[in-house]
Design an enzyme around this catalytic site. Structure first.
Site, PDB file in Angstrom:
ATOM      1  N   ARG A 125      63.124  42.107  -1.650  1.00  0.00           N
ATOM      2  CA  ARG A 125      63.223  43.236  -0.700  1.00  0.00           C
ATOM      3  C   ARG A 125      62.003  44.156  -0.707  1.00  0.00           C
ATOM      4  O   ARG A 125      62.078  45.320  -0.364  1.00  0.00           O
ATOM      5  CB  ARG A 125      64.486  44.065  -0.953  1.00  0.00           C
ATOM      6  CG  ARG A 125      65.753  43.278  -0.792  1.00  0.00           C
ATOM      7  CD  ARG A 125      66.937  44.174  -0.541  1.00  0.00           C
ATOM      8  NE  ARG A 125      68.133  43.364  -0.407  1.00  0.00           N
ATOM      9  CZ  ARG A 125      68.893  42.988  -1.418  1.00  0.00           C
ATOM     10  NH1 ARG A 125      68.597  43.392  -2.637  1.00  0.00           N
ATOM     11  NH2 ARG A 125      69.942  42.240  -1.212  1.00  0.00           N
ATOM     12  N   LYS A 147      50.459  45.512   9.829  1.00  0.00           N
ATOM     13  CA  LYS A 147      51.129  44.485  10.644  1.00  0.00           C
ATOM     14  C   LYS A 147      51.100  43.186   9.854  1.00  0.00           C
ATOM     15  O   LYS A 147      50.024  42.670   9.536  1.00  0.00           O
ATOM     16  CB  LYS A 147      50.396  44.288  11.973  1.00  0.00           C
ATOM     17  CG  LYS A 147      50.807  45.253  13.050  1.00  0.00           C
ATOM     18  CD  LYS A 147      50.253  44.826  14.393  1.00  0.00           C
ATOM     19  CE  LYS A 147      50.632  45.824  15.454  1.00  0.00           C
ATOM     20  NZ  LYS A 147      49.995  45.516  16.760  1.00  0.00           N
ATOM     21  N   GLU A 189      36.105  41.762  17.721  1.00  0.00           N
ATOM     22  CA  GLU A 189      36.982  42.912  17.446  1.00  0.00           C
ATOM     23  C   GLU A 189      36.155  44.190  17.273  1.00  0.00           C
ATOM     24  O   GLU A 189      36.598  45.272  17.634  1.00  0.00           O
ATOM     25  CB  GLU A 189      37.853  42.673  16.207  1.00  0.00           C
ATOM     26  CG  GLU A 189      38.916  41.591  16.373  1.00  0.00           C
ATOM     27  CD  GLU A 189      40.191  42.040  17.106  1.00  0.00           C
ATOM     28  OE1 GLU A 189      40.261  43.198  17.556  1.00  0.00           O
ATOM     29  OE2 GLU A 189      41.106  41.202  17.244  1.00  0.00           O
ATOM     30  N   LYS A 231      40.303  52.785  13.465  1.00  0.00           N
ATOM     31  CA  LYS A 231      41.642  52.198  13.327  1.00  0.00           C
ATOM     32  C   LYS A 231      42.548  53.106  12.497  1.00  0.00           C
ATOM     33  O   LYS A 231      43.707  53.331  12.855  1.00  0.00           O
ATOM     34  CB  LYS A 231      41.567  50.794  12.719  1.00  0.00           C
ATOM     35  CG  LYS A 231      42.956  50.190  12.569  1.00  0.00           C
ATOM     36  CD  LYS A 231      43.055  48.719  12.736  1.00  0.00           C
ATOM     37  CE  LYS A 231      44.521  48.303  12.722  1.00  0.00           C
ATOM     38  NZ  LYS A 231      44.739  46.890  12.806  1.00  0.00           N
ATOM     39  N   GLU A 241      53.536  51.439  16.353  1.00  0.00           N
ATOM     40  CA  GLU A 241      53.203  51.060  17.731  1.00  0.00           C
ATOM     41  C   GLU A 241      54.265  51.506  18.730  1.00  0.00           C
ATOM     42  O   GLU A 241      54.726  50.743  19.562  1.00  0.00           O
ATOM     43  CB  GLU A 241      52.955  49.547  17.843  1.00  0.00           C
ATOM     44  CG  GLU A 241      52.129  49.196  19.067  1.00  0.00           C
ATOM     45  CD  GLU A 241      51.663  47.742  19.097  1.00  0.00           C
ATOM     46  OE1 GLU A 241      50.891  47.355  18.207  1.00  0.00           O
ATOM     47  OE2 GLU A 241      52.075  47.024  20.006  1.00  0.00           O
ATOM     48  N   ARG A 245      49.126  53.163  19.475  1.00  0.00           N
ATOM     49  CA  ARG A 245      48.580  52.018  18.731  1.00  0.00           C
ATOM     50  C   ARG A 245      48.364  50.797  19.619  1.00  0.00           C
ATOM     51  O   ARG A 245      47.520  49.953  19.330  1.00  0.00           O
ATOM     52  CB  ARG A 245      49.501  51.661  17.552  1.00  0.00           C
ATOM     53  CG  ARG A 245      48.944  50.513  16.712  1.00  0.00           C
ATOM     54  CD  ARG A 245      49.659  50.313  15.391  1.00  0.00           C
ATOM     55  NE  ARG A 245      49.077  49.190  14.672  1.00  0.00           N
ATOM     56  CZ  ARG A 245      49.333  48.885  13.408  1.00  0.00           C
ATOM     57  NH1 ARG A 245      50.152  49.632  12.708  1.00  0.00           N
ATOM     58  NH2 ARG A 245      48.764  47.839  12.835  1.00  0.00           N
ATOM     59  N   ASN A 249      45.429  46.661  21.022  1.00  0.00           N
ATOM     60  CA  ASN A 249      45.675  45.312  21.544  1.00  0.00           C
ATOM     61  C   ASN A 249      44.831  45.012  22.777  1.00  0.00           C
ATOM     62  O   ASN A 249      45.089  44.051  23.487  1.00  0.00           O
ATOM     63  CB  ASN A 249      47.156  45.134  21.913  1.00  0.00           C
ATOM     64  CG  ASN A 249      48.036  45.168  20.687  1.00  0.00           C
ATOM     65  OD1 ASN A 249      47.550  45.024  19.571  1.00  0.00           O
ATOM     66  ND2 ASN A 249      49.319  45.372  20.886  1.00  0.00           N
ATOM     67  N   HIS A 252      44.172  41.499  24.061  1.00  0.00           N
ATOM     68  CA  HIS A 252      45.038  40.597  23.308  1.00  0.00           C
ATOM     69  C   HIS A 252      46.129  39.932  24.150  1.00  0.00           C
ATOM     70  O   HIS A 252      46.731  38.952  23.707  1.00  0.00           O
ATOM     71  CB  HIS A 252      45.671  41.327  22.115  1.00  0.00           C
ATOM     72  CG  HIS A 252      44.696  41.539  20.984  1.00  0.00           C
ATOM     73  ND1 HIS A 252      43.524  42.243  21.140  1.00  0.00           N
ATOM     74  CD2 HIS A 252      44.714  41.127  19.683  1.00  0.00           C
ATOM     75  CE1 HIS A 252      42.868  42.266  19.989  1.00  0.00           C
ATOM     76  NE2 HIS A 252      43.567  41.597  19.091  1.00  0.00           N
ATOM     77  N   HIS A 256      46.373  36.161  23.022  1.00  0.00           N
ATOM     78  CA  HIS A 256      47.510  35.544  22.333  1.00  0.00           C
ATOM     79  C   HIS A 256      48.028  34.343  23.116  1.00  0.00           C
ATOM     80  O   HIS A 256      48.399  33.317  22.537  1.00  0.00           O
ATOM     81  CB  HIS A 256      48.635  36.564  22.125  1.00  0.00           C
ATOM     82  CG  HIS A 256      48.351  37.519  21.000  1.00  0.00           C
ATOM     83  ND1 HIS A 256      49.141  38.605  20.722  1.00  0.00           N
ATOM     84  CD2 HIS A 256      47.366  37.541  20.073  1.00  0.00           C
ATOM     85  CE1 HIS A 256      48.652  39.254  19.675  1.00  0.00           C
ATOM     86  NE2 HIS A 256      47.576  38.624  19.267  1.00  0.00           N
ATOM     87  N   HIS A 269      40.681  33.524  16.825  1.00  0.00           N
ATOM     88  CA  HIS A 269      41.293  34.730  17.389  1.00  0.00           C
ATOM     89  C   HIS A 269      40.243  35.594  18.130  1.00  0.00           C
ATOM     90  O   HIS A 269      40.446  35.992  19.277  1.00  0.00           O
ATOM     91  CB  HIS A 269      41.971  35.530  16.282  1.00  0.00           C
ATOM     92  CG  HIS A 269      42.574  36.813  16.764  1.00  0.00           C
ATOM     93  ND1 HIS A 269      43.611  36.860  17.661  1.00  0.00           N
ATOM     94  CD2 HIS A 269      42.259  38.113  16.487  1.00  0.00           C
ATOM     95  CE1 HIS A 269      43.919  38.126  17.918  1.00  0.00           C
ATOM     96  NE2 HIS A 269      43.115  38.904  17.216  1.00  0.00           N
TER      97      HIS A 269
HETATM   98  N1  GLY Z   1      45.495  44.471  15.520  1.00  0.00           N
HETATM   99  C1  GLY Z   1      46.176  45.473  16.230  1.00  0.00           C
HETATM  100  C2  GLY Z   1      46.934  46.418  15.365  1.00  0.00           C
HETATM  101  O1  GLY Z   1      46.807  46.401  14.160  1.00  0.00           O
HETATM  102  O2  GLY Z   1      47.705  47.186  15.876  1.00  0.00           O
END
Ligand code: GLY
Length: 368
Positions: A125, A147, A189, A231, A241, A245, A249, A252, A256, A269
């Site tokens: 957990r 994430k 990025e 960031k 998010e 946040r 993206n 993206h 994706h 990526h």
């Molecule tokens: N890579 C996008 C984020 O961390 O929100």
């Protein structure tokens, strides 16, 4: 050697943690000492990175006072970021008798970091984990912000958890052994941060791209610090998010879909993000918020970073559209695009029609 320069701090409601950035950090115990005294440690890595840095990290863990140090080497590549691999990690932890206060260390790129973080979030957990990112992409993006997750056959990162690390230890020297394609993928990025969030940084990138491609250590360190600061500022405001946040993206939505369509094997990526950014800028252009000059500057910068700037005509348009819709269905929300209000300023947009998307994708090389 004492801990150098002030770290960048990430402050989330549940955890405050440092991002240490510098050269040759993996060979220093000081960064680990605060976390590993009398602790079990489990290092997750893949063979190429392990061949360069595992022994070094192992020694630093030992010097930092760890009581037991184990490791697991898994295959590299996003196609292995799956529940099957996670199960291997949990089985190894259990069979090696790791307890609730074990510390998992991710030594590798985004795939290792995402998987290690997810395994840490679920094991007993939740156990502590430390990110030691060794790719440019992980150092400026995926290792920061908590994430974690896995891919599902239906799409990228569809299974996951927000789970923050105890610390991020970014050893820039590890980039010396990174392959060219992978390094360039990270540059995409970096460009994203400038293009969508910081005009001055975009201009700085335009001026310094050649030095970055050559991996000039000082320039690289400045770029990584700046990206991490951008960031961290966003994560500090919106860890989960719920709002701002999402601007991270940028590029993206298409990226994706492309990665998933190509089974995570045939495109990196960052390469997919490069194409996704061109599509997002093309859409912004169609919506009249920016002028053509921004698109031209982006394409020129991406080319200097040896990144793709258009879709491969062999990828069917209809399949990209289907993949994007599929992600939307699973997210139970409207497909939200991050577009540009101006260079360095994002705009979240839900009102993009399929016709506009199709037009942008075709402009960017997809066959109708
Ligand atoms: N890579 C996008 C984020 O961390 O929100």
């Amino acid at each position: 050697m004492p801990i150098p320069a002030e770290p960048i701090w990430v402050h989330t409601p549940g955890r405050k943690y440092p991002i240490y950035i510098g050269h040759h950090l993996l060979s220093q115990k000081d960064f680990l000492a605060a976390y590993l005294q009398n602790k079990q440690v489990f290092i997750l890595s893949h063979s190429e990175i392990a061949s360069h840095y595992l022994a070094l990290l192992h020694q630093s863990c030992e010097q930092a006072g760890a009581s037991q140090i184990d490791h697991l080497i898994i295959p590299s590549g996003d196609q292995y970021k799956t529940l099957t691999t996670a199960d291997e990690v949990w089985s190894a932890l259990l069979s090696l008798n790791h307890h609730r206060d074990t510390i998992i260390i991710a030594l590798g790129g985004g795939m290792i970091g995402d998987l290690a973080g997810f395994c840490a979030a679920c094991y007993m957990r939740g156990v502590g984990f430390i990110q030691c990112p060794t790719t440019l992409l992980a150092q400026i993006d995926s290792a920061i912000g908590g994430k974690t997750g896995l891919n599902h056959q239906m799409g990228k990162n569809l299974i996951g958890a927000f789970y923050q690390p105890l610390a991020v230890i970014t050893d820039i020297s590890t980039l010396n052994t990174l392959g060219e394609k992978e390094f360039n993928s990270g540059l995409a990025e970096l460009i994203k941060y400038g293009l969508a969030l910081d005009k001055d940084f975009f201009i700085w990138l335009e001026e310094n791209i050649d030095k970055l491609v050559e991996r000039a250590p000082g320039t690289l360190q400045m770029a990584i610090k700046r990206a991490c600061k951008i960031k961290a500022t966003i994560i500090n405001e919106d860890e989960l998010e719920k709002g701002q946040r999402i601007v991270l993206n940028f590029g993206h939505t298409v990226a994706h879909a492309l990665e998933s369509l190509l089974d995570y094997k045939h495109i990196l990526h960052g390469e997919a993000v490069a194409i996704g950014m061109v599509v997002a800028v093309q859409l912004s252009l169609q919506q009249g918020t920016i002028d053509k000059n921004v698109l031209e500057r982006l394409i020129s910068l991406l080319k200097k970073a040896h990144l793709p700037v258009q879709l491969d005509a062999s990828v069917p348009l209809v399949e990209i559209l289907t993949k994007m819709k599929h992600d939307k269905k699973h997210a139970y929300q409207r497909l939200r695009w991050v577009l540009l209000k101006s260079l360095g300023e994002p705009r979240i947009c839900e009102e993009v029609t399929e016709q506009q998307i199709t037009q942008a994708l075709v402009k960017c090389g997809a066959s109708p």
